[in-house]
Scaffold this active site. Structure first.
Site, short mmCIF file in Angstrom:
data_model
loop_
_atom_site.label_atom_id
_atom_site.label_comp_id
_atom_site.label_asym_id
_atom_site.label_seq_id
_atom_site.Cartn_x
_atom_site.Cartn_y
_atom_site.Cartn_z
NE ARG A 383 35.01 11.77 14.25
CZ ARG A 383 33.97 11.37 13.51
NH1 ARG A 383 32.96 12.19 13.29
NH2 ARG A 383 33.94 10.18 12.96
CG HIS A 387 30.59 11.30 16.82
ND1 HIS A 387 30.74 12.64 16.55
CD2 HIS A 387 29.49 11.21 17.61
CE1 HIS A 387 29.78 13.33 17.14
NE2 HIS A 387 29.01 12.48 17.79
CE1 TYR A 396 32.54 8.24 9.89
CE2 TYR A 396 31.11 6.66 11.01
CZ TYR A 396 31.98 7.75 11.06
OH TYR A 396 32.28 8.33 12.26
#
Length: 495
Positions: A383, A387, A396
């Protein structure tokens, strides 16, 4: 009194020590006799002597069962240090008959083994990943691959570019405050388009929230996408859903639900319906790696396998369930191994390789319909975007990691290299197409913004044929509140 009790205990212990030898001999002789009797009785009942030896020291169960009593006797012998050992008796038995080598347990025949071996909780080598194109977009020699036409290849590529541009412009619109929410498919364009290209229009799609490309392939227009994002009166959900929660009854694309896995058991139910009606079609459901950690996934897999329904489970293993990496989600070798546990044919593929995806889904569809079986596909990808617009993935993971995947493993770039190597595409066509699509997306946004919102009454219809009293009361209350505080509500929302 205490002194008297101690004296009696001392005398009892001395008595037992003096008679230990004779007592042990008597017990040994008795258990030896019963041991051989029970052993023969157990063999006649097809209980493997090996299993007896392995479990002899651990059986503490009901003595009324013959085989369990035998386990108990073997345990007593070892505790009393009998001169007759279980292992020596077993090795003296004749070679096992064929009926002892394989036993037809409920559920299937099982072979016995003499090795006490547990299945490994890890493997040195992971399940291989099916791939057609290398990192430079060139096919491997002697690869199992379907031949696709120039027309199909160009359509696949242009749809991937459209999805990429659409994501970029709509994402920018959200950052400008024009829409409230958005999620991109950056890095997963090939999964969207190539899988959709391998399906038929009469196949049903149960998506998650990162498969708008499947809807795009089936003919959902840019204007329809924009209408949904802006929630205007032309939006099929009448503005009652969040942006990106697309759906189209006409295109057999079920409306997106804001969950990670509830669509999976729904897909199994739909596939069972197709099976009952003997339809020449299947169901495909999409989900991420995080969805495989839910109960819905496991229940759906088991139901699909037992009922033998034509459904394709397509997992986008993109490395992250929002901010949770896959190595914190499960210890297994990804998702593909979960299929074997449920008796489902499974394959791992390169999710950044459009040809590999197309081949796998095409064959999975044929298998699902012809053999009436579920199929699990795990597409390894990344990805490369956040998100959603509510997320900052740099909190992160590193920017360098993201950029590396956007560049070196870009699925759009790789597929472009392949079609260019065949003389089907060039830089001029690329520039013209991207410019045209960007203009079209900007135009549909302007149109969608000018269309008024659905009326307030639409919040209360489409559920009941005759609305109940409490729902009518709620509608009346909302209408009254909006009229009284009109300045607090959007002026483009009709009452």
């Amino acid at each position: 009194m205490a002194s008297s009790c101690l004296t009696k205990s001392k005398n009892f212990i001395i008595f037992n020590l003096k008679s230990k030898s004779s007592f042990t001999d008597r017990i040994s002789a008795f258990t030896n006799s019963l041991f051989h009797h029970r052993l023969l009785h157990t063999v006649n009942h097809t209980i493997s002597p090996l299993l007896v030896r392995k479990h002899a020291g651990y059986s503490r169960v009901n003595r009324t069962d013959d085989s369990h009593r035998f386990f108990e006797l073997a345990y007593v012998q070892r505790q009393l240090h009998s001169t007759v050992s279980v292992s020596s008796d077993v090795t003296q038995l004749p070679v096992e008959s064929p009926s002892l080598q394989i036993l037809d347990f409920p559920g299937g025949k099982v072979k016995f083994t003499k090795k006490l071996t547990f299945t490994s909780n890890s493997t040195e080598e992971r399940v291989h990943c099916y791939r057609v194109l290398d990192d430079n977009g060139q096919p491997f020699t002697d690869v199992d691959s379907l031949e696709i036409s120039k027309e199909l290849a160009i359509k696949m590529y242009t749809n991937m570019v459209t999805l990429e541009v659409m994501d970029t412009v709509f994402y920018e619109s959200q950052r400008q405050g024009r829409i409230s929410f958005y999620a991109t498919t950056t890095g997963e364009e090939a999964i969207n388009i190539a899988s959709a290209a391998a399906l038929n229009d009469n196949d049903f799609v149960f998506p998650q929230y990162r498969e708008p490309g499947v809807l795009l392939w089936r003919g959902f227009t840019l204007q329809e996408f924009a209408n949904q994002l802006f929630g205007n009166k032309h939006e099929y959900g009448k503005g009652r859903q969040m942006p990106i929660h697309y759906g189209s009854r006409k295109l057999n694309y079920f409306t997106v639900a804001s969950t990670v896995a509830t669509q999976i058991p729904h897909a199994v139910g739909a596939a069972y319906s197709l099976k009952m009606e003997k339809q020449d079609s299947c169901v495909i459901t999409y989900f991420g790696d995080g969805g495989t950690s839910t109960a819905d996934f496991h229940a759906a897999m088991n139901f699909a396998a037992v009922l033998e329904v034509p459904v394709i489970f397509f997992c986008r293993n993109n490395g992250w369930a929002i901010s949770t990496p896959v190595n914190e989600q499960f210890r297994s070798d990804g998702v593909v191994v979960k299929g074997k546990a449920y008796g489902v044919p499974s394959i791992r593929i390169d999710g950044n390789d459009a040809l590999a995806i197309y081949n796998a889904v095409y064959e999975a569809r044929k298998m699902a319909i012809k053999e009436q079986t579920p199929v699990l596909i795990e597409a390894l990808t990344y990805r490369a975007g956040h998100h959603t617009t509510s997320d900052d993935s740099t909190r992160y993971r590193s920017v360098e990691e993201i950029e590396r995947w956007r560049g070196d493993q870009n699925p759009v770039k790789r597929f472009r290299a392949w079609i260019e190597s065949r003389g089907w595409w060039n830089g001029v066509a690329e520039s013209e197409y991207r410019s045209s699509i960007r203009k079209q997306v900007a135009q549909v946004i302007q149109v969608a913004e000018r269309v008024e919102k659905p009326p307030v009454a639409d919040m209360f219809n489409d559920v009941y044929d005759v609305p109940p009293t409490n729902l009518n009361e709620q509608e009346a209350f909302v209408q009254k509140t909006v009229k009284k505080h009109r300045q607090d509500y959007p002026s483009d929302v009709p009452l």
